[in-house]
Write a protein that holds these residues in place. Structure first.
Motif, PDB file in Angstrom:
ATOM      1  N   GLN A   9      -2.639 -21.911  25.614  1.00 56.66           N
ATOM      2  CA  GLN A   9      -1.868 -21.971  24.382  1.00 56.66           C
ATOM      3  C   GLN A   9      -0.754 -20.947  24.464  1.00 56.66           C
ATOM      4  N   SER A  10       0.462 -21.399  24.310  1.00 55.78           N
ATOM      5  CA  SER A  10       1.614 -20.504  24.409  1.00 55.78           C
ATOM      6  C   SER A  10       1.607 -19.508  23.261  1.00 55.78           C
ATOM      7  N   PRO A  11       2.436 -18.461  23.332  1.00 56.85           N
ATOM      8  CA  PRO A  11       2.664 -17.649  22.132  1.00 56.85           C
ATOM      9  C   PRO A  11       3.180 -18.538  21.005  1.00 56.85           C
ATOM     10  N   THR A  12       2.924 -18.114  19.783  1.00 59.16           N
ATOM     11  CA  THR A  12       3.530 -18.772  18.632  1.00 59.16           C
ATOM     12  C   THR A  12       4.734 -17.948  18.198  1.00 59.16           C
ATOM     13  N   TRP A  13       5.869 -18.600  18.084  1.00 65.77           N
ATOM     14  CA  TRP A  13       7.106 -17.920  17.701  1.00 65.77           C
ATOM     15  C   TRP A  13       7.343 -18.166  16.208  1.00 65.77           C
ATOM     16  N   TYR A  14       7.025 -17.148  15.408  1.00 64.82           N
ATOM     17  CA  TYR A  14       7.168 -17.248  13.957  1.00 64.82           C
ATOM     18  C   TYR A  14       8.504 -16.668  13.495  1.00 64.82           C
ATOM     19  N   THR A  15       9.092 -17.295  12.502  1.00 60.29           N
ATOM     20  CA  THR A  15      10.211 -16.730  11.756  1.00 60.29           C
ATOM     21  C   THR A  15       9.733 -16.562  10.321  1.00 60.29           C
ATOM     22  N   LEU A  16       9.721 -15.309   9.833  1.00 62.41           N
ATOM     23  CA  LEU A  16       9.080 -14.996   8.560  1.00 62.41           C
ATOM     24  C   LEU A  16      10.020 -14.268   7.611  1.00 62.41           C
ATOM     25  N   ASN A  17       9.728 -14.406   6.339  1.00 65.93           N
ATOM     26  CA  ASN A  17      10.449 -13.712   5.282  1.00 65.93           C
ATOM     27  C   ASN A  17       9.444 -12.991   4.382  1.00 65.93           C
ATOM     28  N   ASP A  18       9.804 -11.791   3.930  1.00 71.69           N
ATOM     29  CA  ASP A  18       8.953 -11.000   3.047  1.00 71.69           C
ATOM     30  C   ASP A  18       9.662 -10.747   1.727  1.00 71.69           C
ATOM     31  N   GLU A  19       8.911 -10.856   0.643  1.00 66.59           N
ATOM     32  CA  GLU A  19       9.400 -10.507  -0.685  1.00 66.59           C
ATOM     33  C   GLU A  19       8.384  -9.592  -1.352  1.00 66.59           C
ATOM     34  N   LEU A  20       8.887  -8.592  -2.074  1.00 66.10           N
ATOM     35  CA  LEU A  20       8.007  -7.591  -2.682  1.00 66.10           C
ATOM     36  C   LEU A  20       8.433  -7.319  -4.113  1.00 66.10           C
ATOM     37  N   ILE A  21       7.444  -7.295  -5.029  1.00 62.21           N
ATOM     38  CA  ILE A  21       7.656  -6.922  -6.429  1.00 62.21           C
ATOM     39  C   ILE A  21       6.748  -5.726  -6.732  1.00 62.21           C
ATOM     40  N   GLN A  22       7.289  -4.694  -7.388  1.00 60.85           N
ATOM     41  CA  GLN A  22       6.539  -3.485  -7.682  1.00 60.85           C
ATOM     42  C   GLN A  22       6.559  -3.179  -9.181  1.00 60.85           C
ATOM     43  N   GLY A  23       5.544  -2.442  -9.607  1.00 59.38           N
ATOM     44  CA  GLY A  23       5.491  -1.980 -10.994  1.00 59.38           C
ATOM     45  C   GLY A  23       4.639  -0.722 -11.088  1.00 59.38           C
ATOM     46  N   LEU A  24       4.973   0.157 -12.039  1.00 60.42           N
ATOM     47  CA  LEU A  24       4.248   1.414 -12.206  1.00 60.42           C
ATOM     48  C   LEU A  24       4.104   1.730 -13.694  1.00 60.42           C
ATOM     49  N   SER A  25       2.876   2.054 -14.092  1.00 62.09           N
ATOM     50  CA  SER A  25       2.596   2.539 -15.439  1.00 62.09           C
ATOM     51  C   SER A  25       1.873   3.872 -15.329  1.00 62.09           C
ATOM     52  N   THR A  26       2.284   4.854 -16.134  1.00 61.34           N
ATOM     53  CA  THR A  26       1.655   6.169 -16.086  1.00 61.34           C
ATOM     54  C   THR A  26       1.453   6.728 -17.492  1.00 61.34           C
ATOM     55  N   ASP A  27       0.426   7.554 -17.603  1.00 59.79           N
ATOM     56  CA  ASP A  27       0.250   8.454 -18.743  1.00 59.79           C
ATOM     57  C   ASP A  27       0.431   9.864 -18.200  1.00 59.79           C
ATOM     58  N   PHE A  28       1.241  10.678 -18.874  1.00 59.73           N
ATOM     59  CA  PHE A  28       1.490  12.024 -18.375  1.00 59.73           C
ATOM     60  C   PHE A  28       1.547  12.998 -19.541  1.00 59.73           C
ATOM     61  N   ARG A  29       1.308  14.252 -19.226  1.00 61.39           N
ATOM     62  CA  ARG A  29       1.347  15.304 -20.232  1.00 61.39           C
ATOM     63  C   ARG A  29       2.763  15.829 -20.354  1.00 61.39           C
ATOM     64  N   ASP A  30       3.294  15.798 -21.561  1.00 64.63           N
ATOM     65  CA  ASP A  30       4.646  16.296 -21.823  1.00 64.63           C
ATOM     66  C   ASP A  30       4.710  17.773 -21.453  1.00 64.63           C
ATOM     67  N   PRO A  31       5.620  18.130 -20.514  1.00 64.17           N
ATOM     68  CA  PRO A  31       5.691  19.548 -20.102  1.00 64.17           C
ATOM     69  C   PRO A  31       6.081  20.471 -21.242  1.00 64.17           C
ATOM     70  N   ASN A  32       6.637  19.935 -22.324  1.00 64.23           N
ATOM     71  CA  ASN A  32       7.035  20.767 -23.462  1.00 64.23           C
ATOM     72  C   ASN A  32       5.968  20.831 -24.543  1.00 64.23           C
ATOM     73  N   SER A  33       4.824  20.169 -24.294  1.00 64.04           N
ATOM     74  CA  SER A  33       3.749  20.180 -25.277  1.00 64.04           C
ATOM     75  C   SER A  33       2.416  20.134 -24.557  1.00 64.04           C
ATOM     76  N   THR A  34       1.439  20.838 -25.039  1.00 65.96           N
ATOM     77  CA  THR A  34       0.106  20.847 -24.423  1.00 65.96           C
ATOM     78  C   THR A  34      -0.779  19.763 -25.009  1.00 65.96           C
ATOM     79  N   ASP A  35      -0.301  19.071 -26.030  1.00 63.44           N
ATOM     80  CA  ASP A  35      -1.157  18.106 -26.712  1.00 63.44           C
ATOM     81  C   ASP A  35      -0.751  16.649 -26.473  1.00 63.44           C
ATOM     82  N   ASP A  36       0.542  16.379 -26.401  1.00 62.71           N
ATOM     83  CA  ASP A  36       1.001  14.992 -26.357  1.00 62.71           C
ATOM     84  C   ASP A  36       0.839  14.376 -24.974  1.00 62.71           C
TER      85      ASP A  36
END
Length: 507
Positions: free
Chosen positions: A314-341
């Motif tokens: 079986q010969s090598p397989t010669w592939y032609t490929l395309n990639d697509e990427l979608i990203q997303g980020l959600s965070t909870d963080f402490r406000d550096p100007n407040s110790t509570d929020d």
């Protein structure tokens, strides 16, 4: 519905990582046992036998063994059972799906003018090389690193003035501009900085190029890691075969390959330290890879009384490929100007990163086969194949110089052993098989050896045959969460089971 924008990015700026490229090569170079129920019931040990649609995808000469024109169709149920271990914590996920696995037709032409050539066959077969349906889940407390290390890797060396969002810009605007001007690394730096996952060493300087995670990982971080994959690698085989006198069978295949691979990875992180700046992060990556390929096969079978000897390339397989990427980020963080929020930041750019078309050349496969047929009572068969994964290549060469070097250093030649048998009781056939496939990785751990066995039965109605098979394989692998920064691994033990039903008709 929000508009999704398309951004084209060159391979050089993609920078997803060389290890991911190696994983791509292994994924598209691996052919699982698929096809007809009879083929799967004998673990694919058909290289010297022929007379089966999936058999001539191993050895093209197998089509010339058919005595009559025939057609077949196959339905399979795939089941993946994944046990995962992550920093001493264990999880399990078990899911299944149905798939039309194979369909084919072969035409047999006899009574040729040249008496030395007994018959010529023309065949077409469509079947999956691989089914990518698989899900796993890992959960545990990482005591060494976190998502901040991933974003920090890409941010180091990026000027703060480049990655910081400008007044009036939306997340989509910034993500698009950075992708066009600076590439993938700048996009990751933007997500990490604007998502408060990382902090600049000098927040008042646009020339700042040093960063650190906005989380204290000394006490660890709780991780939930979810991976969902789907899709297929489908092979369309166009075959011509011929029988020469009574002892020789020859064949040629031209194969067209169709790739559709979808992958969704989600990491959910909760730092243990309640005083950590980063309190929570959910980072998602959705990858879509699609394309096509071409290959060819040649083979021969020699028959001497009950003995059959087969060989194919079986010969090598010669592939032609395309990639697509979608990203997303959600965070909870402490406000550096407040110790509570605790504040929330959601970054979903609604941008598809469409990377420049690239090529993968998979390694060739050489197969040797032996079989012995005990009259009308049954048979036993053995196949040995070898594939040198280190010969795989990513192209263009200049773009993938480092990746190809890593492929050569990390991958190896891997052998596959298949043995199968069949015992006939009037119109019933009882079948079984075993296969062993060596790891393509030199370390033997990134992807482990594969062990599998199979059972099956069939009933021949004369002009129609019904076959049923059950096959099971087990393999371990240790994928990294990410290719840089957060490179800890998940230990996975995968048990794949399949139930396959085939129906064939003589024409």
């Amino acid at each position: 519905m929000k508009k999704v924008l398309m951004l084209f990015i060159g391979v050089l700026s993609m920078q997803i990582g060389n290890a991911q490229n190696i994983n791509d090569v292994v994924r598209f170079s691996t052919e699982n046992i698929n096809g007809t129920a009879r083929f799967r019931a004998m673990s694919g040990a058909f290289g010297a036998l022929g007379g089966d649609f999936s058999a001539f995808t191993i050895n093209p000469a197998g089509s010339a063994v058919f005595s009559n024109s025939e057609t077949a169709i196959t339905l399979s149920n795939y089941n993946n059972d994944n046990d995962t271990s992550y920093f001493g914590s264990f999880a399990n996920r078990n899911e299944s799906e149905f798939d039309l696995n194979q369909a084919g037709i072969v035409f047999v032409f006899k009574d040729l003018n040249d008496s030395n050539w007994n018959k010529i066959t023309l065949g077409v077969n469509v079947q999956n090389n691989d089914n990518y349906y698989n899900n796993y889940f890992a959960s545990g407390r990482n005591t060494s690193s976190g998502i901040g290390d991933y974003f920090n890797f890409y941010a180091d060396g990026q000027q703060l003035g480049n990655i910081a969002q400008l007044p009036g810009e939306t997340d989509t605007d910034t993500y698009l501009i950075l992708g066009e001007d600076f590439g993938f690394a700048a996009q990751q730096a933007f997500l990490g900085y604007e998502g408060f996952v990382i902090n600049p060493d000098d927040p008042n300087s646009n020339n700042n190029i040093g960063y650190s995670p906005n989380a204290n990982y000394a006490a660890g971080a709780d991780h939930d890691y979810i991976v969902q994959t789907s899709g297929f690698n489908r092979k369309y085989t166009f075959n011509i075969g011929a029988q020469f006198k009574n002892n020789w069978y020859f064949g040629l295949n031209v194969n067209s390959h169709d790739v559709d691979y979808r992958e969704r990875r989600v990491l959910i992180e909760t730092p243990v330290d309640i005083d950590s700046g980063l309190q929570y992060a959910e980072f998602s990556n959705e990858l879509y890879t699609y394309g096509s390929g071409i290959s060819f096969q040649v083979g021969a079978i020699y028959k001497a009384k009950g003995l059959r000897i087969g060989a194919s390339y079986q010969s090598p397989t010669w592939y032609t490929l395309n990639d697509e990427l979608i990203q997303g980020l959600s965070t909870d963080f402490r406000d550096p100007n407040s110790t509570d929020d605790i504040l929330r930041r959601d970054i979903f750019p609604n941008v598809v990163n469409a990377y420049r078309e690239h090529q993968i050349t998979t390694p060739a496969v050489v197969t040797g086969s032996l079989a012995y047929i005990f009259g009308k009572k049954g048979l036993i068969s053995f196949d040995y194949s070898v594939k040198d994964f280190a010969n795989a290549k990513l192209r263009p060469d200049n773009d993938f110089f480092t990746a190809n070097s890593n492929i050569n250093n990390d991958l190896q030649a891997a052998a596959t052993y298949r043995v199968g048998g069949e015992y006939r009781i009037k119109k019933f056939s009882l079948r079984g098989g075993y296969r062993f496939q060596e790891s393509p990785y030199k370390n033997g751990a990134t992807v482990g050896d594969l062990n599998g066995y199979s059972l099956g039965l069939g009933y021949n109605f004369g002009s129609m045959a019904l076959d049923l098979a059950y096959d099971r394989s087990e393999q371990t692998n240790n994928p990294q969460l990410f290719q840089v920064g957060l490179i800890d691994t998940v230990a996975i033990n995968n048990i794949n089971t399949n139930v396959t039903l085939s129906l064939s008709f003589k024409l």
